[in-house]
Motif scaffolding. Structure first.
Motif, PDB file in Angstrom:
ATOM      1  N   UNK A   1       0.795  -1.256   0.059  1.00 33.92           N
ATOM      2  CA  UNK A   1      -0.014   0.098  -0.010  1.00 33.92           C
ATOM      3  C   UNK A   1       0.829   1.440  -0.009  1.00 33.92           C
ATOM      4  N   UNK A   2       1.989   1.286   0.570  1.00 35.00           N
ATOM      5  CA  UNK A   2       2.842   2.245   0.943  1.00 35.00           C
ATOM      6  C   UNK A   2       3.320   2.713  -0.390  1.00 35.00           C
ATOM      7  N   UNK A   3       3.956   1.652  -1.175  1.00 32.52           N
ATOM      8  CA  UNK A   3       4.509   1.492  -2.531  1.00 32.52           C
ATOM      9  C   UNK A   3       3.137   2.409  -3.498  1.00 32.52           C
ATOM     10  N   UNK A   4       2.320   1.718  -3.326  1.00 33.07           N
ATOM     11  CA  UNK A   4       1.244   1.953  -4.367  1.00 33.07           C
ATOM     12  C   UNK A   4       0.820   3.565  -4.021  1.00 33.07           C
ATOM     13  N   UNK A   5       0.872   4.026  -3.019  1.00 37.23           N
ATOM     14  CA  UNK A   5       0.555   5.519  -2.668  1.00 37.23           C
ATOM     15  C   UNK A   5       1.912   6.352  -3.409  1.00 37.23           C
ATOM     16  N   UNK A   6       2.944   5.856  -2.983  1.00 40.31           N
ATOM     17  CA  UNK A   6       4.075   6.582  -3.584  1.00 40.31           C
ATOM     18  C   UNK A   6       3.971   6.612  -5.053  1.00 40.31           C
ATOM     19  N   UNK A   7       3.778   5.215  -5.649  1.00 41.01           N
ATOM     20  CA  UNK A   7       3.443   5.570  -7.180  1.00 41.01           C
ATOM     21  C   UNK A   7       2.342   6.027  -7.801  1.00 41.01           C
ATOM     22  N   UNK A   8       1.521   6.481  -6.708  1.00 44.85           N
ATOM     23  CA  UNK A   8       0.041   7.320  -7.316  1.00 44.85           C
ATOM     24  C   UNK A   8       0.668   8.688  -7.350  1.00 44.85           C
TER      25      UNK A   8
END
Length: 164
Positions: free
Chosen positions: A55-62
C-alpha cells in the motif's frame, strides 16, 4: 468396565493417571488449538505487514503518476495552437507514416478520421501511443485490415481530442 478398573486402582495410581490425563489434555490443547492459532496469527501479521508495504508503495507510485500526468498536461500545451486535424497530419508524417497517410478529415467538433493504406502496423501503434502520451489525443475507433506484406495494414482511425 472402565469404572470397575478405575476402582481397583490404588489412590496413588488414580492420582498419577489423573495428572497424566491432565498433562495429555493440556498438550493436546496446545498442539491442536494454541499452536495452530499462534502460527496463523503470525502468518497473518506477516501478510498485513507485506500488504501495508504494498500500500505504501502504491501510494508513492500514485504520487508519481499524478506528477507524470501533470507533466503530460504541460506537454499537451506545446501543440503551438495546432488543430487536431493539423496535429494528426503533421504527427503522422513525422512518424514515418507519410507514404501510408491517405486522408485526414474532420469527423465532428472534437474528432478527426484518418485513413492509412499499406501502413506499418508497429509505426501506426507507436504513433497512436505518442499522440495519447504527448497530446492527450485518444483513438476512439480503430479498424485495420491486413494487406499483403509483413506487418502491413490498411487502417481507419478516429481520433478524439480530450483537451478541447
Amino acid at each position: 468396565m472402565i469404572r470397575a478398573w478405575w476402582r481397583r486402582l490404588q489412590l496413588r495410581e488414580q492420582r498419577m493417571l489423573g495428572a497424566g490425563a491432565v498433562i495429555v489434555a493440556l498438550l493436546l490443547g496446545w498442539a491442536l488449538l494454541w499452536y495452530p492459532l499462534m502460527h496463523a496469527r503470525t502468518d497473518l501479521e506477516k501478510r498485513v505487514a507485506s500488504q501495508r508495504a504494498d500500500l505504501a508503495w502504491m501510494q508513492q507510485a500514485l504520487g508519481e503518476v499524478h506528477q507524470l500526468h501533470a507533466q503530460g498536461t504541460h506537454g499537451r500545451a506545446e501543440r503551438q495552437g495546432k488543430s487536431l486535424l493539423a496535429l494528426a497530419d503533421v504527427s503522422a508524417r513525422g512518424a514515418a507514416l507519410a507514404g501510408a497517410l491517405k486522408r485526414v478529415e474532420p469527423a465532428g467538433g472534437k474528432s478527426v478520421r484518418v485513413n492509412f493504406e499499406v501502413a506499418n502496423f508497429d509505426a501506426l501503434v507507436n504513433w497512436l501511443e505518442a499522440l495519447a502520451r504527448d497530446y492527450g489525443v485518444q483513438a476512439t475507433d480503430f479498424s485495420a485490415d491486413k494487406v499483403e506484406g509483413l506487418g502491413l495494414v490498411n487502417a481507419r482511425v478516429t481520433l478524439e481530442d480530450s483537451e478541447r
